[in-house]
Write an enzyme that holds these catalytic residues in place. Structure first.
Site, PDB file in Angstrom:
ATOM      1  N   GLU A   4      60.731  36.727  40.057  1.00  0.00           N
ATOM      2  CA  GLU A   4      59.863  37.197  39.287  1.00  0.00           C
ATOM      3  C   GLU A   4      60.499  37.435  37.999  1.00  0.00           C
ATOM      4  O   GLU A   4      61.491  36.994  37.020  1.00  0.00           O
ATOM      5  CB  GLU A   4      60.370  38.856  39.092  1.00  0.00           C
ATOM      6  CG  GLU A   4      58.952  39.302  38.513  1.00  0.00           C
ATOM      7  CD  GLU A   4      58.889  40.858  38.215  1.00  0.00           C
ATOM      8  OE1 GLU A   4      58.463  41.431  39.581  1.00  0.00           O
ATOM      9  OE2 GLU A   4      59.315  41.258  37.457  1.00  0.00           O
ATOM     10  N   ALA A  12      49.511  46.337  31.187  1.00  0.00           N
ATOM     11  CA  ALA A  12      49.228  47.264  31.997  1.00  0.00           C
ATOM     12  C   ALA A  12      48.000  47.334  31.715  1.00  0.00           C
ATOM     13  O   ALA A  12      47.308  46.892  30.399  1.00  0.00           O
ATOM     14  CB  ALA A  12      50.129  47.944  30.854  1.00  0.00           C
TER      15      ALA A  12
END
Length: 284
Positions: free
Chosen positions: A15, A49
């Site tokens: 990741e 976000a």
């Protein structure tokens, strides 16, 4: 395709996260080149976000997919996104030959009002998965939590939510990071008993500084075994020794997972290819 890999082998993947500033993109591509040289089965790219860095996510994922020729898994969050926002991202992904996403609810944006939060288009990741299956050709992965999601009141409830992800079209799962393999094995058994049959990649984060422990707990809710807390106590004041001990802990954790037939290992690299390289070399 990533999904097909699980039928053939136990996977190893990484990741990464997009750079926070546009001027940092050159360094980000150097990180990707270094990680790509380790020949992972796929690389996932995190998402800001509320979609705050969605364009950067697509750009990084496109480089992985089309320049490095490694399967890219783009994170997609729904908590701050309307349906039209997701459709726009889907179109952008398609233009860049990206066919896999990790569908997540995501963290509530700090500037999101209670009214906006309560009226959001998608309450949960599985709601977004149903929408994506209806409106795109994307292959979907889902997140899971060996020690349960910190907002969920019980493991039973969390497993029910995970079953909904499978029913909504998830094709494989990636766990939140964890440091206690026994917790993963217990979770895997409980998931199987629930009828969850998807491949599960075990998420591993090497702890190379004491600061990571505090940050990790606050963000993930993962417990810290005594063996790891002892490492921090013994080596926390010596950066190089702490780094070596933390990497060694991750290597031993991964070896045990591989010996116990984990479907895949997903390393949270923190954009540090040298750490990933040391782990990969040790596992060979």
């Amino acid at each position: 395709m990533i999904t097909d890999l699980f039928k053939q082998k136990k996977t190893l993947s990484f990741e990464v996260f997009p750079p926070k500033k546009d001027g940092e993109f050159e360094a980000a591509f150097e990180v990707l080149d270094a990680l790509g040289s380790l020949q992972p089965d796929f690389i996932s790219v995190t998402y800001g976000a509320g979609g705050s860095r969605s364009k950067k996510t697509v750009e990084i994922a496109s480089y992985i997919q089309n320049t490095l020729h490694i399967d890219a898994l783009a994170h997609m969050t729904c908590v701050g996104s309307r349906k039209e926002d997701l459709l726009s991202v889907c179109e952008e992904l398609a233009r860049n030959n990206i066919s896999h996403v990790l569908a997540l609810r995501g963290d509530r944006p700090r500037d999101m009002t209670d009214e906006q939060f309560e009226s959001r288009d998608f309450a949960h990741a599985n709601d977004m998965m149903v929408f994506l299956k209806e409106h795109s050709n994307l292959h979907l992965a889902g997140a899971c939590y060996p020690e349960k999601h910190f907002e969920c009141f019980s493991m039973e409830s969390d497993l029910q939510n995970l079953k909904r992800k499978q029913e909504a079209g998830a094709e494989f799962l990636i766990t939140q990071l964890f440091f206690d393999n026994d917790a993963f094995y217990a979770f895997r058994e409980k998931a199987a008993a629930k009828g969850i049959t998807l491949p599960i990649c075990a998420g591993i984060m090497p702890i190379t500084t004491p600061k990571q422990i505090g940050t990790t707990i606050s963000l993930s809710g993962s417990s810290i075994p005594k063996a790891l807390s002892d490492i921090v106590a013994a080596y926390g004041d010596s950066p190089e020794d702490m780094r070596k001990a933390g990497i060694d802990y991750a290597i031993r954790q991964i070896r045990d997972l591989q010996q116990n037939q984990a479907d895949g290992i997903h390393i949270y690299t923190m954009n540090k290819p040298e750490t990933a390289a040391e782990i990969v070399k040790a596992l060979q």
